[in-house]
Design an enzyme around this catalytic site. Structure first.
Site, PDB file in Angstrom:
ATOM      1  N   SER A 253       9.624  -4.132 -56.889  1.00 43.66           N
ATOM      2  CA  SER A 253       9.968  -3.333 -55.708  1.00 43.66           C
ATOM      3  C   SER A 253       8.710  -2.684 -55.120  1.00 43.66           C
ATOM      4  CB  SER A 253      11.036  -2.297 -56.084  1.00 43.66           C
ATOM      5  OG  SER A 253      11.540  -1.649 -54.949  1.00 43.66           O
ATOM      6  N   ASP A 577      18.174  -9.677 -51.095  1.00 46.58           N
ATOM      7  CA  ASP A 577      18.597  -9.272 -52.436  1.00 46.58           C
ATOM      8  C   ASP A 577      19.360  -7.956 -52.420  1.00 46.58           C
ATOM      9  OD1 ASP A 577      16.726  -7.257 -52.084  1.00 46.58           O
ATOM     10  OD2 ASP A 577      15.460  -7.819 -53.771  1.00 46.58           O
ATOM     11  N   HIS A 630      18.702  -6.519 -56.268  1.00 44.46           N
ATOM     12  CA  HIS A 630      17.347  -5.973 -56.304  1.00 44.46           C
ATOM     13  C   HIS A 630      16.947  -5.424 -57.677  1.00 44.46           C
ATOM     14  CE1 HIS A 630      13.681  -4.530 -54.511  1.00 44.46           C
ATOM     15  NE2 HIS A 630      13.918  -3.296 -54.915  1.00 44.46           N
TER      16      HIS A 630
END
Length: 675
Positions: A253, A577, A630
């Site tokens: 991320s 995602d 995610h």
């Protein structure tokens, strides 16, 4: 006597009524005495509400303790046995599978957590935080959020002027692998990957969690905590104590952007950089395996800064209108969220980068729109990413313009640009607001209170915003926040990367304004999930008139009009995602860095590995072993296997090169960027 007898024989009407009442009262009293007597003898009386509550609590506690005892007493293998009876034999964990193949630990591994997932603990605080020394304020159980919410907001906020600690407060990142193995009890982040790496011989001396305070700007983590210097030293230590083997870095991320910043910082000369020299990355890094990387930003960051909203908040507002903003209930939740998150400079690193060139304009966008509907998928084998049984989402082409990231009204989002009349907001006069005299507003102050009704109207009258005009919009509605943030981050495209100005740290986390290191033997991977509807653009409206409220909100009543439409609850959804659109996660490795380009002058090899999302078939599978979401992707067997193989020495070609399910290469070709 005769007279008394006569009166008794013929009582007046009123006396007769009184006598009847007295008689009735005597009968009731006698009845109560009999009932009390019966109760004393074991008779059954009426239950009170308190009795019922006590019995209910007792039954719940008894059942709870019985279940807990049963869980503790049952054999450790029973849950797995029950699962296998229902779902069939479970596949081997990737670590077990690769251990059987003979793979062993080789390259040291460095984890770089993203925003939100790393734990933060208190080292110094105000009086309201007594007793919380070195207790987690973020991550763990979040108990303090419920016990003392305003105190928690006060301590989790950064200083509005400096972006560092407020006076008298010190909150620091948790260190070690425990910093981000679990976000909360039972909710894994890195734990599954760590456990599988341990299966082939990894341990703490060959793994390092590069934890940092994810609230701050990347350069400020070095200014306050020397975090970048610590990462440099730990990587050098890992290499020197493991026979000179280079590290495999695994950012997730926002950690992807943080490590991109680090690679430029470590080679830049001091004092702004780490002074490692132009060959430091080539000498210390084998591969960077980016998971769910928002390389080019995420539209979700815009809605967060603009109205403290995302998809889930918009849904909650639609279900319970006014609750999140309620002054009557004393919640004012969204204003507290905005007050808090607007001090977190890191969020500004994820504002969409590249402007209209990357994200599209009023009349175009790289992606086709997507119409999403369920499709079938099965098989938890780590080699399988899409098959024929189980549920997942399939997206089909549909005509929508994603370039309009914010539109005021569904009609504006769909109107041809030639018919849209825009009134420029940039020179609008702010003010005409009485919020300064409102005590409630002063308690939860946001920059919207200085915007005034004239400024609010000017923003709405501009009607539609693309990626380029979004920066101007945020500068208009939150100038103090953007002044601080723009000192640390940039969102454009470099014309000449050799211009000395790009040696400034604010450009280092933008892949369109910086060069990759001179490390031709290094590999860069982009690993991300696909097949989940992901926020890409928004339909907004003005909030109900109130001087303290956030004046704009997502229009949750705006829908596409049919099931599976890409417009749902005021949000246009694209492939991704659930957090990062495919365009942001994939473009740089698909085209921007592919081969020798001005952004990748040494020709570092790049690979895209997409994982087609398949939700768990049943509750016993937990968060699923084929998830592309995610965070849940961190438990995806196929992704874990790819990472372990590279850590054990494999190259991208040996993995099979690119693995692509989306149209990322097709979309990349539509972007006219000089390379």
């Amino acid at each position: 006597m005769a007279m008394l007898r006569r009166r008794k024989a013929s009582p007046p009407a009123d006396d007769h009524a009184s006598t009847s009442a007295v008689g009735s009262s005597i009968k009731e009293e006698v009845g109560e005495k009999k009932q009390a007597k019966a109760s004393k003898k074991g008779g059954k009386g009426r239950w009170s509400c308190l009795d019922n509550c006590c019995w209910l609590i007792g039954i719940i506690c008894s059942v709870w303790w019985l279940l807990l005892f049963s869980y503790k007493a049952m054999p450790a293998s029973l849950p797995q046995y029950v699962t296998e009876v229902i779902t069939g034999p479970l596949p081997d964990q990737p670590g077990v599978k690769l251990q059987k193949e003979g793979l062993r630990a080789k390259h040291p591994v460095v984890f770089v957590p993203g925003i939100v997932t790393g734990g933060l603990e208190l080292w110094e605080g105000h009086q309201c935080a007594d007793g919380l020394f070195r207790k987690r304020l973020w991550g763990g159980t979040f108990g303090e959020v419920y016990k003392r919410p305003l105190c928690w907001v006060e301590h989790m906020s950064l200083d509005n002027e400096t972006g560092l600690d407020p006076p008298g407060i010190r909150v620091r990142s948790v260190s070690g692998l425990v910093a981000a193995d679990y976000f909360a009890p039972g909710y894994f982040v890195w734990a599954v990957l760590i456990a599988n790496l341990a299966r082939i011989g990894y341990e703490e001396k060959t793994m390092y969690m590069a934890a940092y305070d994810w609230r701050m700007s990347f350069q400020n983590t070095e200014v306050r905590d020397q975090t970048l210097s610590r990462i440099k030293s730990n990587i050098e230590l890992l290499v020197s104590t493991n026979g000179g083997r280079k590290v495999v870095v695994i950012p997730h991320s926002m950690g992807v952007l943080y490590f991109l910043h680090f690679m430029k910082w470590v080679e830049a000369p001091a004092p702004m950089g780490g002074g490692g020299g132009p060959n430091w990355c080539a000498e210390h890094i084998k591969a960077v395996m980016n998971i769910g990387g928002p390389f080019l930003g995420v539209p979700k960051a815009v809605s967060s800064l603009f109205s403290a909203e995302a998809k889930d908040v918009a849904v909650a507002r639609a279900i319970a209108p006014g609750v999140l903003d309620s002054d009557f209930l004393g919640l004012q939740t969204l204003r507290h969220v905005m007050r808090l998150t607007r001090t977190w400079d890191s969020i500004m690193s994820m504002i969409p980068k590249g402007g209209d060139t990357i994200w599209g304009g009023l009349d175009w966008s790289p992606e086709e729109s997507y119409e999403c509907s369920p499709k079938k998928q099965k098989n938890n084998d780590s080699h399988a990413s899409s098959n024929d049984d189980g549920e997942m989402v399939e997206c089909q082409s549909q005509s929508v313009n994603y370039g309009r990231i914010i539109s005021f009204g569904k009609d504006i989002a769909e109107t041809p640009s030639a018919k849209i009349e825009q009134n420029d907001f940039r020179d609008a006069v702010k003010g005409n607001n009485v919020a300064h005299s409102n005590v409630s507003c002063r308690e939860i102050w946001t920059e919207y209170h200085e915007l005034g009704w004239a400024g609010i109207k000017a923003v709405a009258d501009y009607k539609v915003y693309t990626a380029s005009s979004l920066i101007d919009l945020l500068n208009f509605v939150a100038p103090k926040m953007m002044q601080r943030g723009c000192a640390h981050f940039s969102h454009g495209i470099a014309d000449d990367l050799d211009d000395p100005k790009y040696m400034h740290h604010k450009y280092w986390s933008n892949p369109l304004e910086t060069k990759l290191p001179n490390a031709p033997d290094m590999e860069i991977y982009s690993l991300y999930g696909v097949g989940i509807p992901t926020e890409r653009a928004y339909v907004y409206k003005l909030s109900p008139s109130a001087e303290c409220y956030i004046p704009f909100q997502i229009d949750s009543s705006a829908n596409g009009g049919h099931e599976g439409s890409s417009l749902q609850g005021g949000i246009y959804l694209a492939n991704g995602d659930e957090t990062v659109p495919v365009l942001s996660a994939g473009y740089m490795c698909a085209k921007g860095w592919r081969g020798k380009t001005r952004f990748n002058p040494s020709g570092i090899k790049t690979f895209i590995r997409e994982y087609d999302h398949a939700p768990p078939a049943n509750i016993l599978e937990g968060r699923g072993t084929q998830s592309g979401a995610h965070v849940d992707i961190m438990g995806n067997f196929a992704l874990i296997e790819d990472i372990i193989r590279v850590a054990a020495g494999a190259s991208g070609e040996e993995l099979g090169g690119d693995q692509v399910y989306s149209d990322i290469f097709k979309w990349s070709e539509k972007i006219n960027l000089h390379l």
